[in-house]
Design a protein around this motif. Structure first.
Motif, PDB file in Angstrom:
ATOM      1  N   SER A   1      95.257  44.353  40.421  1.00 60.08           N
ATOM      2  CA  SER A   1      94.710  44.376  41.773  1.00 60.08           C
ATOM      3  C   SER A   1      93.406  43.594  41.774  1.00 60.08           C
ATOM      4  O   SER A   1      92.888  43.235  40.712  1.00 60.08           O
ATOM      5  N   GLY A   2      92.900  43.338  42.972  1.00 61.47           N
ATOM      6  CA  GLY A   2      91.608  42.683  43.093  1.00 61.47           C
ATOM      7  C   GLY A   2      91.658  41.214  43.449  1.00 61.47           C
ATOM      8  O   GLY A   2      90.618  40.595  43.674  1.00 61.47           O
TER       9      GLY A   2
ATOM     10  N   ARG B   1      86.544  40.480  40.865  1.00 62.56           N
ATOM     11  CA  ARG B   1      86.832  41.299  39.688  1.00 62.56           C
ATOM     12  C   ARG B   1      88.260  41.804  39.807  1.00 62.56           C
ATOM     13  O   ARG B   1      88.591  42.567  40.711  1.00 62.56           O
TER      14      ARG B   1
ATOM     15  N   SER C   1      91.433  43.930  38.339  1.00 63.02           N
ATOM     16  CA  SER C   1      91.656  45.143  37.576  1.00 63.02           C
ATOM     17  C   SER C   1      93.112  45.234  37.178  1.00 63.02           C
ATOM     18  O   SER C   1      93.998  44.732  37.879  1.00 63.02           O
TER      19      SER C   1
ATOM     20  N   TYR D   1      89.596  44.837  32.914  1.00 65.98           N
ATOM     21  CA  TYR D   1      89.035  44.063  34.019  1.00 65.98           C
ATOM     22  C   TYR D   1      88.879  42.595  33.630  1.00 65.98           C
ATOM     23  O   TYR D   1      88.743  42.257  32.452  1.00 65.98           O
TER      24      TYR D   1
END
Length: 124
Positions: A7-8, A19, A21, A80
């Motif tokens: 995600s992100g 960022r 993830s 991350y």
């Protein structure tokens, strides 16, 4: 069964930051080496960065040049990828991958599990 969910991603202007993830299910996340790859349209998947299970060892691609930072939180089963100073050529689908043997190299074929990817698009 191990599942990875990224995600992100999103649309961002050049010079911005994101960022990404990657949440990992499974009780043995802390024993996996984790990596990030990306694939731009019409190009092969390329290695970005990887980190050992302990987080003490990393391996990054030459093009990273300090703009990308990989990190992990074993308590949250998450890895991350911080990307700063984004460029249009960073546009790609970003994938995370897990390796149960501790491999943290650039060979995508060596990784055991993959996420579905998250799209990063950088506008100029």
């Amino acid at each position: 069964q191990v599942q990875l969910v990224e995600s992100g991603g999103g649309l961002v202007q050049a010079g911005g930051s994101l960022r990404l993830s990657c949440a990992v299910s499974g009780r043995t996340f802390s024993s996996y080496a984790m990596g990030w790859f990306r694939q731009a349209p019409g190009k092969e998947r390329e290695f970005v960065a990887a980190m050992s299970w302990s987080g003490t060892r990393t391996n990054v691609a030459d093009f990273v040049k300090g703009r990308f930072t990989i990190s992990r939180d074993n308590g949250k089963n998450t890895v991350y990828l911080q990307i700063d100073s984004l460029k249009p050529e960073d546009t790609a689908v970003y994938y995370c991958a897990a390796d149960a043997t501790g491999y943290r190299g650039s060979d995508s074929g060596a990784y055991d599990y993959w996420g579905q990817g998250t799209q990063v698009t950088v506008s100029s």
